[in-house]
Motif scaffolding. Structure first.
Motif: not given
Lengths: 655, 481, 101, 483
Positions: B307-308, B385-388, B412-416, B418-419
């Motif tokens: 979903x996310x 969504x972390x490297x590599x 910004x919401x995308x980053x939140x 992801x966190x």
């Protein structure tokens, strides 16, 4: 990456003087276990060779430039190097000379100790650090020496590290020294900011252009360093405790060389001090206060080494007062003479302690002049020198300082100096009478003499029994050699301005000049007579209390009475220790405790934990939404659809 | 009045456009026949082999149509770069699902199941190129109906329940979709998407129609208010079906949404119509990740994560910018590989009866199977969504497109999101590497089949390569004749 | 005079929402399936009406398509309902709540 | 060749999983060989030209651009490879093969951070270096609860994501992220609002990683729970990524914004300085003492960077390397003690000096370097920083910064004496002194500590433009202060 030292321009002699003790320390440390006793011979050899080299270069150092050895450059204005001029040569000679003698003495003293190799490694390292301090041609190099010397004294005070009292004393000494270091660091920053370089030559060249407050700030910074290292009030508390270390250590470090580093610092920065009369005033006053306090404390001690430690504090007070009032030659002279007679006194005390099986309390001694005539002779000459008895070295240097104080317009300091001379005479002769006259009190039970039982675990016998004794000549020879300069060292200044001593320093210190007010119109011989009167008065009082026959017979009850009636102020050394503990140490620990127990876990962490908790709750809430009932899902979808349709209906009509 | 001749207005080129879809459908038939002929022992292997060969053939055929787009059947099916890319994704998902299915499921049902899977894949391929309402509806229903049956085809207790739920809710959504289409048709008089660009007869009708159409689409993409069915259906359905469903339904529906948003809406007004979709996407990012925090079953967790992830992809479409679409397609590709990789690892951990989707089955995997645990960690890194990984590069591209399109709040919401998601994914990493707290369940990996291992390896390599060299398809602007 | 298009659309809307309410409220799966059929047929009605309005026959083709799909969906729906409630005494959607959380 | 510094350790780390679990010694010596090989390679690449490979060109240009040069990157990479090599030599951990694999991956990732010349590559390695630490915290932490692992992950990853967002934004606005080490004058200037937000994003990530006062609570727990070899390199190098970021990215690309946040950073730096020192006074666990002490030391480096004085920044680089050396040394020695006495609580330790002089010698040197004994590397850094600070006009800040120097002496000696001196505890088991191998592991660090203490000149080398930016802004700071 050119890490190589700039060897070319350096004079090999200066570099070898400087590096020999370090080489010695490293060699002895690595080969320690195999060397055992001959580590002592090796260590002494390294120091004495250094001494010989310094003597050989006596002439070269005399002329203006002296020997130079540029070493390494960190960056713009951070050039390090060595220099040997008149002042540093004097100190080098004393360090390596007296140091060498004390090395030889230590071979005997530490003969039975298991870790003798480690002891000599530390001693050699100390000599190297002290040489770094005096040979540096820049203020950061001086600070490096300053720190390393503090480290060496830490190692040596805490040499018997299984004694908790020694460990605590070592740590206290080091922390107070570091407190001094930050004073000097502040001075370095000020100098660098003003001149863009750390070399003495640049600083003194531009000294004229400094503003008044800047000079004062630099002097205060430097003096904080000097106070910590030379045990001036209020940073003096570590010196009496430093007696936990072996006696040769007390002799070398806490008498002859390290504690006088403050004097060297002020003498080295003479051009700066001359610019700021208030700074000189401050130094002189603090010197005087320490002088008097040291003397008074000296009267109240029962441990022979602590008596000498307090007397050292007092004598350094003299030297600081001397350089403070501008009498640099006199101050440095007193350092010169004091190095000899104080080392001799300490080594003498060492002989006594060694003979009596590590007994250090004078109340347990008495009547030793019959059994140890040589030691008595040594201690007598030392005492006569320290109280300033005519024709002994102390007389010339101490009276010069007292008179110069008057000449430079400090009448109060003159009287303080004279009074302290009297008190010095009193406690030195008190020590002599109690230790050498009357009957031996070694076997009297402690309670009779009101000696407090030792702190449990404070002192564990360190050497494994007197297996065999060191040859006595090994310990007595250095003392005998030291007797000579104790007597004649003062003769260098006979002849006033034209004497070899004054010519030797030449214009190094610039002219102190009259500082304040018009000098009293009394000639020098008058002040000398006045001091001698006070000294004899001191001796007489000491004789009446401890020396005359009735006192000697009733010594045990007299000493017990005096010990019990000792005023608490004196017993706790004016509560300075307690003051520092409550004012600084305890609050720091309390604050640290508060931080690590409350601020971190509750204040800061709580925030993060709450956020995590909220996220967890939301997660659980969404989980709860999933009831599993198909109709509930259908309802959610229809509600969602209703919102969509509502929006689009509004959108459609609005367009 | 001449007699009506039976004139078939379509030339061979029209049919050529549909060839890949036909090939997949026909392969399904061949599988059923193969299932009939081969002896019992060889049956599963034969079915899977035929299925995969058919799919690969369809894939190759689809690629041939790359350079020259044609609008077949009078605009009903536009076979351009856009359609081909989605068809390739569907085919890849189907191939991997087949690889995974090899380790699961009852012997006897494999023939039927594979055929159904192929038919739903062909439905999705149809949606990829659908350019008018009828083809869209046909594609969606073909896809969904096959999936309803697939969900039910397992003896696990939850399977039939999930099928029933999926059927009822999906049909309701199809009802909304259809009614929306009806209104759209009513407002514009034509079923072709291209006709929607010019101003409609009555804007009210058109907007409400578009709204209901989007409701149906959002349901299929399982965006937040309409996501309620996803966790239960994913958990109930057999693992290969869940894996297949998690990618194929979304790929097909995304194609329809993109074509609708990019080509079918009158430009000034289109933004207002699409705004609720972007809001729903934002909601999905947050709710999807937060709900994933509390999950202990891996299939449910991957459901919420899906979903996310779809929220991220739709966010990339925000503002209907050209590069937004290209990055959405790239991220969909990356999502396919990482998601199927994760499912493949779960497939490897499952034994015949209970699938290894419980979190406890991962306990101490780090020591028993370090390579498998490493692969799983790699897929989770990509999902987070972390490297590599490809996920990292994809997220950077989406961030860039959202910020460029002016939707900074979405970025910004995308980053939140992801966190928050990191915590959810790393719970599995912890379980794998934690000192064996509980007694480690001796879960031997099914030794027999090498295929799931191949699937894991392929996905891992793809995720790594895409991470460093993002192949973003260039001329994919959807054509609506 | 022919019946105005608005009537047809309003009728189909009414039928549509009856279907929706049916899905949400009823517990019997068969009724739910029937409600879904209602929704589909409401859309059919609307499409036919619009096709008549616009005069082209695209709508009619669409209706045929929808009818066939609805039939297929109903068939599958019934099959699954039978599977789910094979041993249950009575048919109730709320029983079917195994998957949750 | 520079890229090999990153690729080889990571690949070797992953390949180690193929080595059978029983062959721990083999794995260990392979890892040691790789670490010291990288060290030699790094030395040979002193001042070598950069290497670049095209990566992205769509939303913005990004390349795999790595370079060592002569500035901070080179010295920190040397520190990293040296400390990793030494730490690996004394690894005695359960399941050693997996642990050593994580160590190698960590080495590769951290090297990547310091040699990356592209912001996106920097962000990539920044996030990658968190994973091995998290896995180690989960798998090898003594306490069963993973609270520390989560706290570490949440803090650092939030920072990492902020970095990611800032990098993406910078890429869009600037058009390329291949900017580290490039002379800022040649880059297009970006609008103030964008510059502010981007720099805040970077700053936030760097402040968490340093860590700075309010964001530091993850650090003591992490350092206490990580096994000794890994905590040695994490404390020595990973905590420097933030400071390195400020010097190389902050000063070079956003001088304006750095000035704006300088007062705040200064206050935070000072608080961290004093706060860390005081907290270190009372900790019972030695690792926590060292952790809080590094909070204090790193606060000083923050002051240096935000003073914009060239000498202070040169000093900051020296102190970064110095702190790396002695904190690695400290943690390895504490690890040795913990191996021998199964405890690292000061309340239970004591009197080890008598029996193991070599261990005592090692701990002496690293502890003295830590408290800034003149003549060793700690002092060199401190003097340069504080002189620079004073010269840049921050007088009272310098005085406040001097106080923790004394506190440092107190807590470092408390640790040293707590372990080595005092009467011997009879409940502590009798253990042999440092073996030759363990001695050899400490030797390179000790030699480096002494050498850096004697001549930190080359390490203060800054790329020309960082120095010019710093110098230019130092004058402006002085101007501000004079007003």
């Amino acid at each position: 990456m050119n890490l190589a030292f700039a060897m070319t321009a350096a004079s090999p002699a200066l570099l070898s003087i400087w590096l020999l003790p370090l080489v010695g320390a490293i060699v002895i440390w690595t080969l320690g276990p195999q060397l055992r006793r001959n580590a002592g011979y090796l260590g002494s050899a390294f120091v004495l060779v250094s001494f010989a080299l310094a003597l050989a270069n006596f002439g070269a150092a005399g002329n203006a430039t002296g020997l130079r050895a540029p070493l390494v450059t960190w960056g713009p204005g951070f050039a390090f190097g060595l220099q040997l001029d008149a002042l540093s040569l004097l100190w080098t000679l004393v360090i390596t000379g007296v140091g060498g003698l004390i090395h030889i003495y230590s071979i005997g003293y530490m003969w039975t100790d298991r870790a003798i190799a480690r002891f000599f490694a530390y001693l050699n390292f100390f000599v190297f650090s002290m040489l770094t301090l005096v040979l540096a041609d820049n203020v950061v190099g001086l600070l490096v020496g300053w720190g390393l010397v503090g480290l060496a004294s830490y190692f040596l005070i805490g040499f018997w590290f299984y004694k908790p009292t020694a460990v605590a004393a070592a740590r206290k000494a080091f922390v107070i020294n570091v407190f001094g270091d930050i004073g000097i660091m502040f001075a370095i920053f000020a100098c660098y900011a003003a001149t863009g370089s750390i070399a003495f030559s640049d600083i003194f060249a531009k000294a004229g252009t400094f503003s008044e407050p800047l000079v004062l700030a630099i002097c205060i910074g430097l003096f904080i360093g000097a106070m910590a290292k030379s045990a001036q009030v209020p940073l003096h508390t570590w010196l009496p405790d430093a007696m936990e270390g072996p006696t040769p250590v007390s002799a070398l470090i806490h008498a002859a060389t390290m504690v006088t580093a403050g004097v060297y610092l002020i003498a080295r920065f003479a051009p700066l001090w001359n610019l700021s009369p208030t700074a000189q005033e401050m130094v002189a006053v603090v010197g005087a206060i320490t002088m008097v306090t040291g003397a008074i404390l000296g009267m109240a001690q029962w441990d022979i080494k602590r008596i000498l430690a307090c007397s050292t504090m007092s004598q350094i007070g003299y030297m600081i007062m001397g350089v403070g009032v501008g009498a640099y030659q006199a101050g440095v002279l007193h350092f010169f003479t004091h190095a000899f007679f104080k080392a001799q006194l300490f080594l003498g005390a060492g002989l006594i302690i060694h003979a009596l099986g590590d007994e250090q309390d004078v109340r347990k001694m008495g009547g030793l002049y019959r059994k140890m005539p040589f030691t008595f002779a040594a201690m007598l000459t030392g005492t006569l020198a320290i109280i300033g008895f005519p024709f002994f070295s102390g007389f010339y240097s101490k009276d010069a300082i007292i008179y110069e104080a008057l000449e430079h317009g400090h009448p109060i300091l003159f009287f303080a100096g004279a009074l302290t001379a009297g008190i010095t005479a009193y406690y030195m002769f008190r020590m002599l009478f109690v230790t050498f006259f009357g009957s031996y009190r070694g076997d009297v039970p402690d309670a009779m003499l009101a000696i407090a039982p030792p702190v449990p675990g404070a002192y564990a016998a360190h050497d494994d029994g007197h297996v065999e004794h060191a040859p006595t000549w090994l310990m007595q020879a250095p003392v005998a050699v030291l007797m000579v300069p104790t007597v004649i060292a003062g003769y260098l200044t006979i002849g006033g301005e034209s004497s070899p001593w004054y010519r030797y320093f030449g214009t190094l210190f610039g002219h102190g000049g009259n500082v304040a007010g018009v000098p009293l119109a009394i000639p020098e011989w008058a002040s000398t007579i006045f001091v001698l009167v006070l000294v004899t008065l001191g001796i007489v009082v000491a004789y009446l209390r401890y020396g005359n026959p009735p006192a000697l017979i009733g010594a045990v009850d007299r000493l017990r009475g005096e010990a019990l009636k000792m005023p608490p102020v004196l017993a706790h050394a004016f509560y300075v220790d307690a003051l520092i503990a409550t004012a600084i140490v305890r609050p720091a620990n309390a604050l640290g405790g508060a931080i690590s127990r409350y601020v971190d876990p509750h204040v800061i962490d709580a925030g993060v934990r709450d956020v995590a908790w909220v996220a967890g709750m939301l997660g659980a809430l969404f989980r709860a939404l999933q009831t599993g009932l198909v109709r509930a899902y259908a309802l959610t979808i229809v509600v969602g659809a209703a919102c969509f349709i509502a929006y689009f209906a509004y959108l459609g009509t609005a367009r | 009045m001449n007699t009506p001749q039976l004139v078939i207005p379509y030339v061979s080129a029209d049919y050529a456009a549909l060839v890949p879809t036909f090939v997949v459908a026909v392969t399904a038939l061949v599988v059923i026949v193969a299932d009939l002929l081969t002896p019992k022992k060889m049956r599963r292997a034969a079915n899977v082999a035929v299925g995969i060969i058919g799919l690969i053939a369809a894939g190759v055929l689809a690629l041939q149509g790359w350079g020259h787009p044609i609008a077949a059947f009078g605009g009903a099916f536009v076979n351009g770069g856009f359609a081909i890319v989605f068809q390739e994704i569907v085919i890849v998902a189907a191939v991997f699902s087949l690889l995974m299915s090899y380790a699961l499921g009852r012997e006897d049902q494999s023939g039927g199941a594979i055929a159904l899977m192929l038919w739903s894949a062909s439905g999705a391929m149809l949606m990829a190129g659908a350019a008018n309402l009828m083809t869209v509806f046909l594609g969606i229903e073909l896809l969904s109906l096959a999936l309803y049956c697939l969900c039910a085809m397992s003896s696990r207790p939850g399977a039939r329940e999930s099928a029933l739920k999926y059927l009822i809710l999906s049909s309701t959504a199809s009802g909304f979709l259809l009614y929306g289409m009806a209104l759209l048709f009513g407002a514009t008089g034509s079923v072709a998407l291209s006709a929607f660009a010019n101003p409609p007869a009555s804007s009210a009708l058109f907007d409400i129609g578009a709204g209901m159409f989007l409701i149906g689409i959002c349901f299929k993409l399982s965006l937040v208010p309409f996501h309620v069915w996803t966790p239960d259906v994913y958990e109930g359905a057999p693992l290969p079906v869940t894996a297949f469903m998690s990618v194929v339904t979304k790929a097909g529906t995304l194609a329809v949404l993109a074509r609708f948003a990019y080509a079918a809406l009158p430009s000034p007004h289109g933004a207002a119509i699409m705004l609720p979709v972007w809001i729903v996407a934002a909601l999905s990012m947050i709710v999807g990740n937060v709900a994933a925090l509390a999950q202990t079953d891996l299939k449910r967790l991957l459901a919420y994560s899906g979903i996310a992830q779809l929220g991220y992809i739709v966010a990339s479409l925000a503002g209907t910018t050209a590069f937004g679409l290209r990055y959405a397609i790239f991220y969909l590709g990356a999502y396919t590989f990482m998601n199927l990789g994760a499912f493949a690892v779960v497939a490897l951990l499952s034994r015949d009866r209970d699938e290894g989707s419980q979190l406890t089955s991962f306990n101490g995997l780090g020591y028993r199977q370090p390579i498998l645990a490493g692969a799983m960690t790699f897929f989770l890194l990509s999902l987070a969504g972390l490297p590599p990984t490809a996920g990292f590069t994809g997220k950077i591209l989406i961030l860039a497109s959202a910020v460029n399109a002016g939707f900074v709040w979405l970025a910004a919401l995308l980053v939140v999101g992801t966190a928050i998601s990191v915590y959810a994914y790393f719970k599995i990493v912890r379980a794998m590497y934690a000192q064996t707290t509980g007694a480690p369940i001796r879960r031997a990996v099914v030794p027999a089949s090498a295929l799931p291992w191949a699937c894991v390896a392929l996905c891992a390599v793809a995720t790594l390569v895409l991470g460093f060299y993002p192949i973003v398809p260039s001329d994919v602007l959807p054509l609506v004749k | 005079m022919p019946v105005d298009i608005a009537n047809y659309i309003s009728l189909s809307t009414v039928i549509f929402f009856i279907g929706v309410i049916g899905v949400v409220t009823r517990r019997n799966p068969l009724i739910v399936l029937m409600s879904i059929e209602l929704m589909f047929n409401a859309a059919n009605l609307a499409i036919v009406a619009f096709s008549k309005l616009w005069g082209n026959n695209a709508g009619h083709i669409f209706v045929f398509l929808v009818v066939t799909v609805a039939a297929a969906e109903a068939a599958i729906g019934l099959a699954i309902v039978v599977q789910v409630f094979r041993r249950a005494k009575h048919v109730d959607l709320d029983e079917v709540a195994g998957l949750r959380g | 060749m520079i890229a090999a510094l990153v690729v080889v350790p990571i690949l070797a780390g992953l390949a180690l999983y193929l080595v059978p679990r029983s062959a721990e010694h083999l794995a260990k010596w392979i890892a040691v060989a790789i670490a010291f090989g990288a060290f030699a390679l790094a030395i040979s690449q002193y001042g070598a030209p950069d290497e670049s490979l095209r990566w992205l060109s769509r939303p913005f240009a990004a390349n795999f651009h790595v370079g060592l040069g002569k500035g901070p990157s080179f010295w920190i990479v040397l520190l990293l490879t040296l400390s990793t090599g030494c730490a690996l030599m004394v690894t005695r951990v359960p399941r050693a093969r997996d642990f050593i694999a994580q160590m190698l991956v960590l080495l590769g990732a951290m090297t990547g951070v310091f040699i990356a010349r592209d912001l996106l590559l920097f962000a990539l390695f920044w996030d990658l270096m968190l994973i091995p630490v998290f896995i180690t915290l989960v798998a090898w932490s003594p306490t069963k609860s993973n609270a520390t692992a989560w706290k570490y992950l949440v803090y650092n990853l939030v920072g990492g994501l902020a970095l990611l967002l800032a990098t993406a934004a910078y890429g869009i606005v600037q058009g390329t992220t291949d900017v580290i080490g490039v002379d800022p004058k040649s880059l297009a200037t970006i609008s103030d609002t964008w510059a502010l937000w981007i720099c805040l994003g970077f700053g936030f990530a760097f402040f968490i990683k340093t860590p700075v006062w309010p964001l530091h609570t993850w650090m003591p727990d992490t350092y206490a729970d990580l096994p000794a070899p890994m905590v040695a390199i994490v404390s020595a190098v990973q905590s420097k990524a933030g400071l390195y970021g400020f010097i190389v990215i902050g000063l070079a690309l956003f001088p304006g914004v750095m000035h704006a946040i300088a007062p705040v950073a200064f206050v935070l730096g000072l608080i961290a300085l004093v706060y860390g020192a005081l907290a270190a006074l009372v900790q019972d666990d030695i690792k926590r003492v060292v952790a809080y002490s590094s909070l204090s030391h790193l606060g000083l480096i923050i002051l240096a960077i935000f003073s914009f004085s060239p000498i202070a920044i040169g000093g900051a680089v020296v102190y970064i390397v110095a702190h790396g050396l002695f904190s690695a040394g400290l943690f390895m020695t504490v690890g040795e003690i913990e191996l021998r006495e199964d405890t690292r609580l000061l309340s239970r330790l004591g009197g080890l000096g008598g029996r193991n002089p070599k261990l005592a010698g090692g701990l002496t040197i690293v502890a003295l370097a830590a408290l800034g004994l003149p003549g060793l590397c700690g002092f060199a850094g401190e003097i340069l920083i504080l002189t620079g600070l004073y010269r840049a006009g921050f007088v009272w800040q310098t005085v406040v910064a001097l106080v923790p120097v004394v506190i440092a002496a107190a807590y470092m000696l408390r640790v040293f004496q707590g372990v080595m001196h005092g009467p011997e505890h009879d409940d502590l088991p009798e253990r042999e002194d440092l073996s030759l191998l363990e001695g050899l592991a400490l030797a390179p660090l000790v030699i480096a500590i002494v050498l850096l203490g004697i001549n930190p000149g080359p390490v203060t080398h800054l790329d020309t433009f960082t120095r010019s930016v710093a110098a230019a802004s130092a004058q402006s700071t002085l101007a501000i202060l004079k007003k």
